[in-house]
Scaffold this active site. Structure first.
Site, PDB file in Angstrom:
ATOM      1  N   CYS A   1      19.473  51.810  41.574  1.00 29.34           N
ATOM      2  CA  CYS A   1      19.486  52.255  40.174  1.00 29.34           C
ATOM      3  C   CYS A   1      20.528  51.451  39.404  1.00 29.34           C
ATOM      4  O   CYS A   1      20.402  51.242  38.197  1.00 29.34           O
ATOM      5  CB  CYS A   1      19.767  53.743  40.093  1.00 29.34           C
ATOM      6  SG  CYS A   1      21.204  54.250  41.034  1.00 29.34           S
TER       7      CYS A   1
ATOM      8  N   GLY B   1      15.498  59.941  40.181  1.00 28.21           N
ATOM      9  CA  GLY B   1      14.288  59.125  40.226  1.00 28.21           C
ATOM     10  C   GLY B   1      14.070  58.409  38.907  1.00 28.21           C
ATOM     11  O   GLY B   1      15.019  58.156  38.158  1.00 28.21           O
ATOM     12  N   SER B   2      12.813  58.121  38.612  1.00 25.82           N
ATOM     13  CA  SER B   2      12.491  57.332  37.427  1.00 25.82           C
ATOM     14  C   SER B   2      12.628  58.152  36.138  1.00 25.82           C
ATOM     15  O   SER B   2      12.609  59.389  36.171  1.00 25.82           O
ATOM     16  CB  SER B   2      11.059  56.827  37.555  1.00 25.82           C
ATOM     17  OG  SER B   2      10.197  57.945  37.713  1.00 25.82           O
TER      18      SER B   2
ATOM     19  N   GLU C   1      19.402  62.205  37.228  1.00 27.49           N
ATOM     20  CA  GLU C   1      19.947  60.873  37.564  1.00 27.49           C
ATOM     21  C   GLU C   1      18.769  59.918  37.560  1.00 27.49           C
ATOM     22  O   GLU C   1      18.066  59.784  38.559  1.00 27.49           O
ATOM     23  CB  GLU C   1      20.596  60.902  38.953  1.00 27.49           C
ATOM     24  CG  GLU C   1      21.826  61.770  39.076  1.00 27.49           C
ATOM     25  CD  GLU C   1      23.058  61.166  38.416  1.00 27.49           C
ATOM     26  OE1 GLU C   1      22.973  60.039  37.881  1.00 27.49           O
ATOM     27  OE2 GLU C   1      24.102  61.827  38.439  1.00 27.49           O
TER      28      GLU C   1
ATOM     29  N   GLY D   1      11.901  62.182  35.139  1.00 27.90           N
ATOM     30  CA  GLY D   1      12.835  63.012  34.373  1.00 27.90           C
ATOM     31  C   GLY D   1      12.196  63.595  33.124  1.00 27.90           C
ATOM     32  O   GLY D   1      12.452  64.742  32.746  1.00 27.90           O
TER      33      GLY D   1
HETATM   34  P1  NAD Z   1      10.160  58.439  41.405  1.00 29.43           P
HETATM   35  O1  NAD Z   1      10.467  58.947  40.043  1.00 29.43           O
HETATM   36  O2  NAD Z   1       8.824  57.874  41.651  1.00 29.43           O
HETATM   37  O3  NAD Z   1      10.330  59.631  42.477  1.00 29.43           O
HETATM   38  C1  NAD Z   1      11.573  60.271  42.656  1.00 29.43           C
HETATM   39  C2  NAD Z   1      11.347  61.649  43.248  1.00 29.43           C
HETATM   40  O4  NAD Z   1      10.768  62.508  42.250  1.00 29.43           O
HETATM   41  C3  NAD Z   1      10.393  61.688  44.434  1.00 29.43           C
HETATM   42  O5  NAD Z   1      10.880  62.615  45.376  1.00 29.43           O
HETATM   43  C4  NAD Z   1       9.088  62.186  43.816  1.00 29.43           C
HETATM   44  O6  NAD Z   1       8.234  62.844  44.724  1.00 29.43           O
HETATM   45  C5  NAD Z   1       9.634  63.158  42.776  1.00 29.43           C
HETATM   46  N1  NAD Z   1       8.754  63.415  41.629  1.00 29.43           N
HETATM   47  C6  NAD Z   1       8.091  62.518  40.878  1.00 29.43           C
HETATM   48  N2  NAD Z   1       7.471  63.138  39.858  1.00 29.43           N
HETATM   49  C7  NAD Z   1       7.749  64.463  39.972  1.00 29.43           C
HETATM   50  C8  NAD Z   1       7.396  65.620  39.231  1.00 29.43           C
HETATM   51  N3  NAD Z   1       6.602  65.552  38.146  1.00 29.43           N
HETATM   52  N4  NAD Z   1       7.870  66.829  39.616  1.00 29.43           N
HETATM   53  C9  NAD Z   1       8.669  66.924  40.698  1.00 29.43           C
HETATM   54  N5  NAD Z   1       9.035  65.861  41.459  1.00 29.43           N
HETATM   55  C10 NAD Z   1       8.571  64.640  41.089  1.00 29.43           C
HETATM   56  O7  NAD Z   1      11.311  57.381  41.772  1.00 29.43           O
HETATM   57  P2  NAD Z   1      11.418  56.384  43.017  1.00 29.43           P
HETATM   58  O8  NAD Z   1      10.437  55.285  42.857  1.00 29.43           O
HETATM   59  O9  NAD Z   1      11.460  57.153  44.291  1.00 29.43           O
HETATM   60  O10 NAD Z   1      12.916  55.803  42.819  1.00 29.43           O
HETATM   61  C11 NAD Z   1      13.237  54.752  41.962  1.00 29.43           C
HETATM   62  C12 NAD Z   1      13.747  55.272  40.639  1.00 29.43           C
HETATM   63  O11 NAD Z   1      14.827  56.167  40.836  1.00 29.43           O
HETATM   64  C13 NAD Z   1      14.308  54.147  39.766  1.00 29.43           C
HETATM   65  O12 NAD Z   1      13.941  54.382  38.427  1.00 29.43           O
HETATM   66  C14 NAD Z   1      15.813  54.284  39.954  1.00 29.43           C
HETATM   67  O13 NAD Z   1      16.578  53.737  38.916  1.00 29.43           O
HETATM   68  C15 NAD Z   1      15.958  55.762  40.046  1.00 29.43           C
HETATM   69  N6  NAD Z   1      17.195  56.157  40.709  1.00 29.43           N
HETATM   70  C16 NAD Z   1      18.214  56.636  39.948  1.00 29.43           C
HETATM   71  C17 NAD Z   1      19.421  56.960  40.540  1.00 29.43           C
HETATM   72  C18 NAD Z   1      20.573  57.474  39.719  1.00 29.43           C
HETATM   73  O14 NAD Z   1      21.509  57.977  40.312  1.00 29.43           O
HETATM   74  N7  NAD Z   1      20.561  57.356  38.410  1.00 29.43           N
HETATM   75  C19 NAD Z   1      19.588  56.819  41.927  1.00 29.43           C
HETATM   76  C20 NAD Z   1      18.521  56.333  42.671  1.00 29.43           C
HETATM   77  C21 NAD Z   1      17.331  55.999  42.053  1.00 29.43           C
END
Ligand code: NAD
Length: 514
Positions: A304, A248-249, A270, A253
């Site tokens: 991503c 995720g974002s 990731e 992380g």
């Molecule tokens: P996001 O960070 O909003 O959410 C991702 C996941 O994390 C969701 O399931 C969310 O519920 C969970 N989450 C968020 N905060 C959390 C916390 N504090 N504790 C536990 N879980 C939590 O991201 P998004 O908007 O769904 O996706 C887009 C982002 O993901 C972009 O930044 C993109 O670059 C990244 N991404 C990275 C990769 C990679 O492989 N590097 C792949 C796909 C997406």
């Protein structure tokens, strides 16, 4: 910028019918609630409507899922790895059978055009194939011992429960990268998908449970919990979760990484990217423009690995920009289920507002914005845009941010050193590329003094990785590696074994004791 808009959007009733059909086809038994029933909302970016709701996991249900996975682990870790591989082989075959069903759900929930949604499911099939082969490998090594009559070796063992948290934009592939590898490694999985894509998760779980039943594996090897970050936090903080793999974002992380470290758990992150491509005067420009357009505008800029920064030699910048703009004009924007569409919707209004804000900031920082307009598709709740190209006068604050939308910033350079420095100047380190037919330029880009990213490509764009290589990035992207190559090692624990088969007890380093 003019745009080609594809046909009228499907109605919510038509989309609901397609969801029901796809879920029935994969064998998912789920009570789909009315849009206002509470729980996790299943929306579609195609028209912005809520289609259904699904139950959100309670604290007790999340605990129960982790307990079931921990219980299943005690048996699964003792199942021979090739037998574990048979489960993943069965899952792969079910994915082949239901490729179109799953792709339909991906398109409806995440807004990917059909070809890309099918590609995402193909990636799942590919990782299953890879994992099945891996189930007959998982090799350690034997090392020369300094002591006579001793054998020194490293062996790999199952780790435990793997918590998987995934992002909306790869709603099924990222789960499969983790799950296929974790299962052959002898681990069990608890998955918390994005709250934006609960239906695709239900379909994946149904297919895996069918595969378990078909091969006689315990269903507890994979559990699904649904909800937002509070539900994800159950996996973050639970000491029974040996590895947390979170996609995720960067913001996510930053929250998750230290919390898992606090309890000495393992973490695989990731996170976001801010990917660049360098175009040198030695590039094949026809090929470069094709690669740039797919990487920058594909998936409406919501990968991503999306290309977000173009670093182009000043002598060819005008030519390259005008070719990209004219290619962008040909891109059909609209319903991602319709044949011929190449750019689908943004995931939601917030993503659109972020795009507008970034383009305003770029303008204020001296950028010249081309494109990036909202496209009228006849539905206020849906957010479709033309991809934007922004010529920037130089480095600026907005260029260093990952805005999850189709914005391509163009910077110019005069020496390759300068271009590589620009490539590396952002906090993220996921993907990168160089377009050149000059061997020296290409090799320098891939060398220790070249790109600092986890992915450095030559003459292809930044997105669309194959599963055979390890996937992931450096710096704020989190340092994790998933998918192919030896990424499986993150899902196992390593033991160093010294076996003394002599009748003596020589100590290492020549130490004498008594
Ligand atoms: P996001 O960070 O909003 O959410 C991702 C996941 O994390 C969701 O399931 C969310 O519920 C969970 N989450 C968020 N905060 C959390 C916390 N504090 N504790 C536990 N879980 C939590 O991201 P998004 O908007 O769904 O996706 C887009 C982002 O993901 C972009 O930044 C993109 O670059 C990244 N991404 C990275 C990769 C990679 O492989 N590097 C792949 C796909 C997406």
């Amino acid at each position: 910028m003019t745009t080609v808009v594809t046909s009228a959007l499907p109605t919510s009733d038509a989309l609901r019918a397609r969801v029901r059909d796809a879920l029935a086809a994969v064998g998912a038994r789920v009570d789909l609630g009315e849009p206002n029933a509470g729980g996790v909302t299943a929306s579609t970016p195609i028209n912005g409507d809520v289609l259904f709701t699904v139950p959100e996991s309670t604290v007790e249900q999340a605990d129960e899922a982790i307990a079931q996975a921990a219980e299943a682990f005690t048996a699964w870790r003792l199942t021979p790895a090739p037998v574990r591989g048979a489960l993943v082989a069965r899952l792969g075959r079910l994915l082949v059978e239901h490729k179109a069903d799953l792709a339909t759900l991906v398109t409806i929930e995440a807004g990917k055009i059909t070809s890309e949604a099918l590609g995402e499911v193909q990636e799942m099939i590919d990782i299953c194939d890879f994992a099945v082969g891996l189930s007959r490998q998982l090799y350690g090594r034997t090392i020369a011992s300094e002591r006579p009559g001793h054998r020194l070796m490293e062996t790999w063992h199952p780790l435990g429960v793997v918590g998987v948290i995934t992002a909306f934009n790869f709603p099924v592939a990222v789960w499969s990268w983790n799950t296929a590898i974790a299962l052959v490694c002898g681990d069990t999985v608890v998955w918390k998908p994005s709250e934006l894509t609960p239906l695709t998760a239900i379909a994946c779980q149904a297919l895996l449970e069918r595969a378990c039943a078909d091969v006689g594996a315990p269903a507890g090897v994979s559990r699904l919990i649904q909800g937002g970050r509070e539900v994800g936090e159950r996996l973050v903080d639970d000491p029974r979760v040996a590895l947390l793999s979170a996609t995720g974002s960067v913001r996510m992380g930053r929250e998750v990484g230290p919390r898992v470290a606090q309890r000495f758990g393992k973490v695989l992150l990731e996170l976001g990217g801010n990917n660049a491509a360098i175009v040198t005067p030695a590039a094949d420009l026809d090929l470069a423009v094709r690669g740039i357009v797919f990487s920058a505008a594909g998936t409406a800029g919501q990968r991503c690995t999306t290309l977000r920064r173009l670093i182009v030699h000043s002598s060819i910048a005008d030519d390259v920009v005008s070719r990209i703009v004219s290619a962008y004009r040909q891109l059909p924007v609209g319903d991602p289920l319709a044949d011929g569409t190449l750019v689908g919707p943004l995931i939601h209004e917030t993503a659109y507002r972020d795009m507008v804000g970034a383009l305003q900031q770029a303008g204020a920082e001296g950028g010249e914005v081309l494109g990036g307009e909202r496209v009228d598709v006849g539905d206020e709740g849906a957010f479709y845009v033309t991809p934007a190209v922004v010529r920037m006068p130089g480095q600026s604050e907005v260029v260093h941010l990952e805005t999850f939308a189709p914005i391509l910033y163009v910077l110019t350079y005069d020496s390759l050193d300068e271009a590589i420095a620009l490539n590396n100047a952002v906090p993220q380190g996921l993907s990168s590329a160089i377009f050149t037919l000059d061997l020296r330029e290409a090799e320098r880009f891939c060398s220790a003094e070249g790109s600092d990213c986890g992915i450095a490509n030559v003459n292809i764009g930044t997105s669309g990785a194959e599963i055979g290589g390890a996937f992931g990035g450096e710096k704020e992207t989190g340092g994790g590696r998933e998918s192919g190559s030896d990424a499986w090692k993150a899902y196992m624990r390593r033991a160093t074994n010294t076996v003394n088969y002599s009748a003596d007890l020589p100590l290492a380093q020549g130490v004498h004791f008594g």
